[in-house]
Design a protein around this motif. Structure first.
Motif, PDB file in Angstrom:
ATOM      1  N   ASN A   1      82.736 -20.367  29.746  1.00 31.83           N
ATOM      2  CA  ASN A   1      83.735 -20.286  30.817  1.00 31.83           C
ATOM      3  C   ASN A   1      85.099 -20.220  30.124  1.00 31.83           C
ATOM      4  O   ASN A   1      85.185 -20.347  28.892  1.00 31.83           O
ATOM      5  CB  ASN A   1      83.627 -21.479  31.792  1.00 31.83           C
ATOM      6  N   PRO A   2      86.148 -20.007  30.879  1.00 36.32           N
ATOM      7  CA  PRO A   2      87.466 -19.854  30.229  1.00 36.32           C
ATOM      8  C   PRO A   2      87.882 -21.042  29.373  1.00 36.32           C
ATOM      9  O   PRO A   2      88.748 -20.904  28.504  1.00 36.32           O
ATOM     10  CB  PRO A   2      88.408 -19.667  31.420  1.00 36.32           C
ATOM     11  N   LEU A   3      87.311 -22.202  29.579  1.00 43.85           N
ATOM     12  CA  LEU A   3      87.739 -23.393  28.850  1.00 43.85           C
ATOM     13  C   LEU A   3      86.817 -23.787  27.697  1.00 43.85           C
ATOM     14  O   LEU A   3      87.220 -24.549  26.816  1.00 43.85           O
ATOM     15  CB  LEU A   3      87.870 -24.577  29.831  1.00 43.85           C
ATOM     16  N   ILE A   4      85.569 -23.314  27.720  1.00 49.84           N
ATOM     17  CA  ILE A   4      84.576 -23.764  26.728  1.00 49.84           C
ATOM     18  C   ILE A   4      84.049 -22.574  25.928  1.00 49.84           C
ATOM     19  O   ILE A   4      83.632 -21.555  26.506  1.00 49.84           O
ATOM     20  CB  ILE A   4      83.403 -24.490  27.406  1.00 49.84           C
ATOM     21  N   LYS A   5      84.081 -22.703  24.611  1.00 50.10           N
ATOM     22  CA  LYS A   5      83.481 -21.702  23.740  1.00 50.10           C
ATOM     23  C   LYS A   5      82.507 -22.398  22.785  1.00 50.10           C
ATOM     24  O   LYS A   5      82.731 -23.537  22.368  1.00 50.10           O
ATOM     25  CB  LYS A   5      84.530 -20.915  22.969  1.00 50.10           C
ATOM     26  N   LEU A   6      81.439 -21.695  22.461  1.00 51.06           N
ATOM     27  CA  LEU A   6      80.361 -22.268  21.655  1.00 51.06           C
ATOM     28  C   LEU A   6      80.104 -21.422  20.408  1.00 51.06           C
ATOM     29  O   LEU A   6      80.124 -20.177  20.476  1.00 51.06           O
ATOM     30  CB  LEU A   6      79.069 -22.344  22.471  1.00 51.06           C
ATOM     31  N   PRO A   7      79.856 -22.076  19.247  1.00 53.53           N
ATOM     32  CA  PRO A   7      79.444 -21.306  18.059  1.00 53.53           C
ATOM     33  C   PRO A   7      78.067 -20.689  18.296  1.00 53.53           C
ATOM     34  O   PRO A   7      77.156 -21.354  18.801  1.00 53.53           O
ATOM     35  CB  PRO A   7      79.415 -22.351  16.942  1.00 53.53           C
ATOM     36  N   THR A   8      77.911 -19.415  17.934  1.00 58.12           N
ATOM     37  CA  THR A   8      76.716 -18.648  18.291  1.00 58.12           C
ATOM     38  C   THR A   8      76.246 -17.799  17.114  1.00 58.12           C
ATOM     39  O   THR A   8      77.068 -17.283  16.341  1.00 58.12           O
ATOM     40  CB  THR A   8      77.015 -17.725  19.494  1.00 58.12           C
ATOM     41  N   GLN A   9      74.954 -17.652  16.989  1.00 59.69           N
ATOM     42  CA  GLN A   9      74.336 -16.695  16.060  1.00 59.69           C
ATOM     43  C   GLN A   9      73.670 -15.594  16.873  1.00 59.69           C
ATOM     44  O   GLN A   9      73.213 -15.819  18.001  1.00 59.69           O
ATOM     45  CB  GLN A   9      73.264 -17.363  15.194  1.00 59.69           C
ATOM     46  N   THR A  10      73.537 -14.414  16.289  1.00 57.38           N
ATOM     47  CA  THR A  10      72.785 -13.340  16.918  1.00 57.38           C
ATOM     48  C   THR A  10      71.325 -13.457  16.511  1.00 57.38           C
ATOM     49  O   THR A  10      71.002 -13.560  15.314  1.00 57.38           O
ATOM     50  CB  THR A  10      73.325 -11.958  16.502  1.00 57.38           C
ATOM     51  N   ALA A  11      70.430 -13.477  17.497  1.00 62.16           N
ATOM     52  CA  ALA A  11      68.997 -13.531  17.200  1.00 62.16           C
ATOM     53  C   ALA A  11      68.580 -12.280  16.430  1.00 62.16           C
ATOM     54  O   ALA A  11      69.100 -11.184  16.669  1.00 62.16           O
ATOM     55  CB  ALA A  11      68.199 -13.647  18.498  1.00 62.16           C
ATOM     56  N   GLN A  12      67.639 -12.459  15.510  1.00 65.96           N
ATOM     57  CA  GLN A  12      67.183 -11.343  14.683  1.00 65.96           C
ATOM     58  C   GLN A  12      66.188 -10.482  15.439  1.00 65.96           C
ATOM     59  O   GLN A  12      65.121 -10.953  15.841  1.00 65.96           O
ATOM     60  CB  GLN A  12      66.517 -11.868  13.408  1.00 65.96           C
ATOM     61  N   PRO A  13      66.492  -9.189  15.661  1.00 61.86           N
ATOM     62  CA  PRO A  13      65.512  -8.314  16.310  1.00 61.86           C
ATOM     63  C   PRO A  13      64.420  -7.881  15.332  1.00 61.86           C
ATOM     64  O   PRO A  13      64.686  -7.595  14.167  1.00 61.86           O
ATOM     65  CB  PRO A  13      66.353  -7.120  16.763  1.00 61.86           C
ATOM     66  N   LEU A  14      63.182  -7.875  15.825  1.00 55.42           N
ATOM     67  CA  LEU A  14      62.024  -7.441  15.040  1.00 55.42           C
ATOM     68  C   LEU A  14      61.111  -6.611  15.931  1.00 55.42           C
ATOM     69  O   LEU A  14      61.234  -6.639  17.160  1.00 55.42           O
ATOM     70  CB  LEU A  14      61.247  -8.630  14.484  1.00 55.42           C
ATOM     71  N   VAL A  15      60.161  -5.929  15.303  1.00 53.17           N
ATOM     72  CA  VAL A  15      59.139  -5.215  16.055  1.00 53.17           C
ATOM     73  C   VAL A  15      57.776  -5.654  15.529  1.00 53.17           C
ATOM     74  O   VAL A  15      57.587  -5.845  14.319  1.00 53.17           O
ATOM     75  CB  VAL A  15      59.300  -3.690  15.932  1.00 53.17           C
ATOM     76  N   VAL A  16      56.841  -5.866  16.445  1.00 59.47           N
ATOM     77  CA  VAL A  16      55.483  -6.235  16.054  1.00 59.47           C
ATOM     78  C   VAL A  16      54.782  -4.994  15.515  1.00 59.47           C
ATOM     79  O   VAL A  16      54.628  -3.993  16.219  1.00 59.47           O
ATOM     80  CB  VAL A  16      54.704  -6.817  17.249  1.00 59.47           C
ATOM     81  N   THR A  17      54.368  -5.035  14.252  1.00 58.01           N
ATOM     82  CA  THR A  17      53.739  -3.876  13.609  1.00 58.01           C
ATOM     83  C   THR A  17      52.231  -3.975  13.518  1.00 58.01           C
ATOM     84  O   THR A  17      51.557  -2.962  13.326  1.00 58.01           O
ATOM     85  CB  THR A  17      54.312  -3.688  12.190  1.00 58.01           C
ATOM     86  N   ASN A  18      51.685  -5.178  13.649  1.00 58.73           N
ATOM     87  CA  ASN A  18      50.237  -5.345  13.505  1.00 58.73           C
ATOM     88  C   ASN A  18      49.845  -6.672  14.133  1.00 58.73           C
ATOM     89  O   ASN A  18      50.554  -7.668  13.998  1.00 58.73           O
ATOM     90  CB  ASN A  18      49.835  -5.328  12.020  1.00 58.73           C
ATOM     91  N   THR A  19      48.708  -6.699  14.835  1.00 55.53           N
ATOM     92  CA  THR A  19      48.220  -7.949  15.415  1.00 55.53           C
ATOM     93  C   THR A  19      46.755  -8.143  15.057  1.00 55.53           C
ATOM     94  O   THR A  19      45.952  -7.220  15.150  1.00 55.53           O
ATOM     95  CB  THR A  19      48.364  -7.959  16.950  1.00 55.53           C
ATOM     96  N   ALA A  20      46.430  -9.362  14.599  1.00 54.87           N
ATOM     97  CA  ALA A  20      45.038  -9.738  14.365  1.00 54.87           C
ATOM     98  C   ALA A  20      44.535 -10.629  15.490  1.00 54.87           C
ATOM     99  O   ALA A  20      43.341 -10.705  15.751  1.00 54.87           O
ATOM    100  CB  ALA A  20      44.906 -10.454  13.030  1.00 54.87           C
ATOM    101  N   SER A  21      45.461 -11.328  16.143  1.00 59.96           N
ATOM    102  CA  SER A  21      45.164 -12.145  17.328  1.00 59.96           C
ATOM    103  C   SER A  21      46.469 -12.254  18.111  1.00 59.96           C
ATOM    104  O   SER A  21      47.446 -11.558  17.811  1.00 59.96           O
ATOM    105  CB  SER A  21      44.606 -13.518  16.932  1.00 59.96           C
ATOM    106  N   GLU A  22      46.507 -13.131  19.113  1.00 61.23           N
ATOM    107  CA  GLU A  22      47.691 -13.220  19.948  1.00 61.23           C
ATOM    108  C   GLU A  22      48.906 -13.715  19.152  1.00 61.23           C
ATOM    109  O   GLU A  22      48.810 -14.677  18.387  1.00 61.23           O
ATOM    110  CB  GLU A  22      47.462 -14.172  21.118  1.00 61.23           C
ATOM    111  N   ILE A  23      50.035 -13.043  19.337  1.00 59.97           N
ATOM    112  CA  ILE A  23      51.311 -13.501  18.809  1.00 59.97           C
ATOM    113  C   ILE A  23      52.079 -14.111  19.967  1.00 59.97           C
ATOM    114  O   ILE A  23      52.199 -13.513  21.035  1.00 59.97           O
ATOM    115  CB  ILE A  23      52.100 -12.346  18.169  1.00 59.97           C
ATOM    116  N   SER A  24      52.598 -15.331  19.762  1.00 56.42           N
ATOM    117  CA  SER A  24      53.181 -16.086  20.868  1.00 56.42           C
ATOM    118  C   SER A  24      54.597 -16.532  20.556  1.00 56.42           C
ATOM    119  O   SER A  24      54.997 -16.665  19.382  1.00 56.42           O
ATOM    120  CB  SER A  24      52.327 -17.324  21.174  1.00 56.42           C
ATOM    121  N   LYS A  25      55.336 -16.793  21.610  1.00 57.16           N
ATOM    122  CA  LYS A  25      56.638 -17.404  21.483  1.00 57.16           C
ATOM    123  C   LYS A  25      56.478 -18.762  20.792  1.00 57.16           C
ATOM    124  O   LYS A  25      55.581 -19.537  21.110  1.00 57.16           O
ATOM    125  CB  LYS A  25      57.249 -17.594  22.873  1.00 57.16           C
ATOM    126  N   GLY A  26      57.328 -19.037  19.809  1.00 59.56           N
ATOM    127  CA  GLY A  26      57.243 -20.284  19.055  1.00 59.56           C
ATOM    128  C   GLY A  26      56.496 -20.156  17.745  1.00 59.56           C
ATOM    129  O   GLY A  26      56.529 -21.090  16.926  1.00 59.56           O
TER     130      GLY A  26
END
Length: 405
Positions: free
Chosen positions: A231-256
């Motif tokens: 908001n106009p009064l609050i600013k937060l230090p931030t990083q940009t998340a790293q974008p990736l692409v899934v190239t191969n799966t042997a089983s389920e890939i999950s968040k976390g």
């Protein structure tokens, strides 16, 4: 272009201590010369010369502490057996050049890093389908997947996903924790078993927000952070998340799930089989997929790691433990009483295993030969202790056991 058939990783050579430096025993039909063929493996060629294929570094005369560049054997090259100071040594024939073989297009296979496998198995398939050992500290510091398309929590090949921090460009293995491992005797924590589920690759992108930081923000923030306003009064230090692409799966890939950078160590399963650098003694503490018994080409987990003197390529023997037996021997054919006698049945060597992944206190190994099935609790030691009455906390038979006849 040359097609590598076998890479002799000479950096894994003869730094072997006295207990493991057994005398070389050549087979009587060992060929004076051998032409390397397509389909050969390092283990199969070793077996043509040695009763104990893990002694290949001694036969080749390699020194892993001094030789930096691995020597390679190509299809069509000639190996020649010579004697140096009375000791057999295998090397290249001076007149055998490096043949040229036309490569055919093929799908990338991590297990074929420098050529065909050390043994005739697909290590990459084993690596991806069965739990592997990893250090807990490595997991604590590992980046994690935090988002994917349309707020999904399960991801598939081709999906664009994001990690929780900027990453070095390259390819990463994806894994999740399977379970913690404790020593069956001391109950002390040894490490983690994890399951690898696929691969992701970093995607390049622009970061205008980072580039547009003011000089004062750049001076007060880490190099990969910038401020965003909620908001106009609050600013937060931030990083940009790293974008990736899934190239191969042997089983389920999950968040976390966790990420592990693929380096040369993980990209090649080539290794030179060799005896342990010192005397080792351990146990099988887990069998692939939680089954009770294992056989040839199954994977097992050992309570031996780099702290115990084993590394990638170490060959160990598997043993049925020595155990105590109480017998009753009649004093004569008409006697109604027996003489109680305690006997120890020595350890029996029933197989060989090749260690292909190591942490500080644990290792993953592939059973490369067995005469009978092995199970959790069976002993692991240097080769050469067959019928050795090895002490490993034997359970004493109680005097109140069943009546003797």
């Amino acid at each position: 272009m040359h097609k590598h058939i076998i890479t002799l990783l000479c950096t894994l050579g003869m730094a072997i201590s006295a207990p493991a430096m057994a005398e070389l025993k050549l087979r009587p039909d060992a060929p004076t010369q051998y032409v390397v063929k397509n389909g050969d493996t390092l283990w199969s060629i070793s077996g043509k010369y040695l009763y104990s294929p893990w002694q290949w570094p001694q036969l080749w005369g390699s020194n892993r502490a001094q030789i930096q560049n691995p020597q390679k054997i190509y299809p069509g090259q000639v190996l020649t057996l010579r004697y140096v100071d009375g000791q057999p040594r295998l090397g290249f024939d001076d007149n055998s050049g490096i043949p040229t073989i036309k490569l055919q297009p093929r799908v990338r296979n991590m297990s074929s890093g420098y050529g065909i496998n050390t043994v005739d198995v697909d290590f990459y398939r084993i690596f991806m389908q069965h739990p592997q050992v990893i250090d807990k500290q490595q997991t604590r510091k590992a980046p994690r997947l935090i988002a994917g398309p349309e707020s999904r929590v399960m991801f598939a090949t081709g999906d664009r996903v994001y990690a929780d921090r900027p990453l070095e460009s390259g390819n990463y293995l994806v894994y999740r924790i399977e379970k913690n491992i404790t020593d069956p005797d001391t109950h002390k924590y040894l490490g983690q078993l994890v399951r690898f589920s696929g691969e992701v690759a970093t995607l390049a992108g622009q970061n205008s927000a980072l580039a547009e930081r003011s000089p004062s923000e750049a001076a007060s923030l880490p190099k990969d952070e910038y401020y965003t306003r909620v908001n106009p009064l609050i600013k937060l230090p931030t990083q940009t998340a790293q974008p990736l692409v899934v190239t191969n799966t042997a089983s389920e890939i999950s968040k976390g799930d966790y990420l592990l950078k693929i380096t040369d160590e993980h990209d090649s399963f080539q290794m030179m089989p060799h005896a342990p650098k010192t005397q080792v003694k351990g146990k099988i503490i887990s069998v692939m997929d939680g089954t009770d018994e294992a056989g040839t080409y199954h994977t097992i987990t050992l309570n031996l790691g780099s702290n115990d003197g084993v590394d990638k390529g170490t060959v160990v023997s598997l043993y049925k433990k020595s155990h105590q037996l109480k017998t009753g021997i009649p004093t004569n054919s008409e006697a109604s009483h027996s003489v109680v006698k305690y006997l120890s049945i020595p350890a029996e060597e029933v197989g060989l295993a090749l260690i292909y992944r190591v942490s500080d206190k644990l290792s993953s190994a592939l059973i490369i030969s067995t005469s009978s099935s092995v199970k959790v609790g069976d002993m692991v030691m240097n080769p050469g202790h067959d019928l050795d009455d090895v002490t490993q906390h034997p359970r004493h038979t109680s005097n109140s056991s069943e009546n003797l006849r």
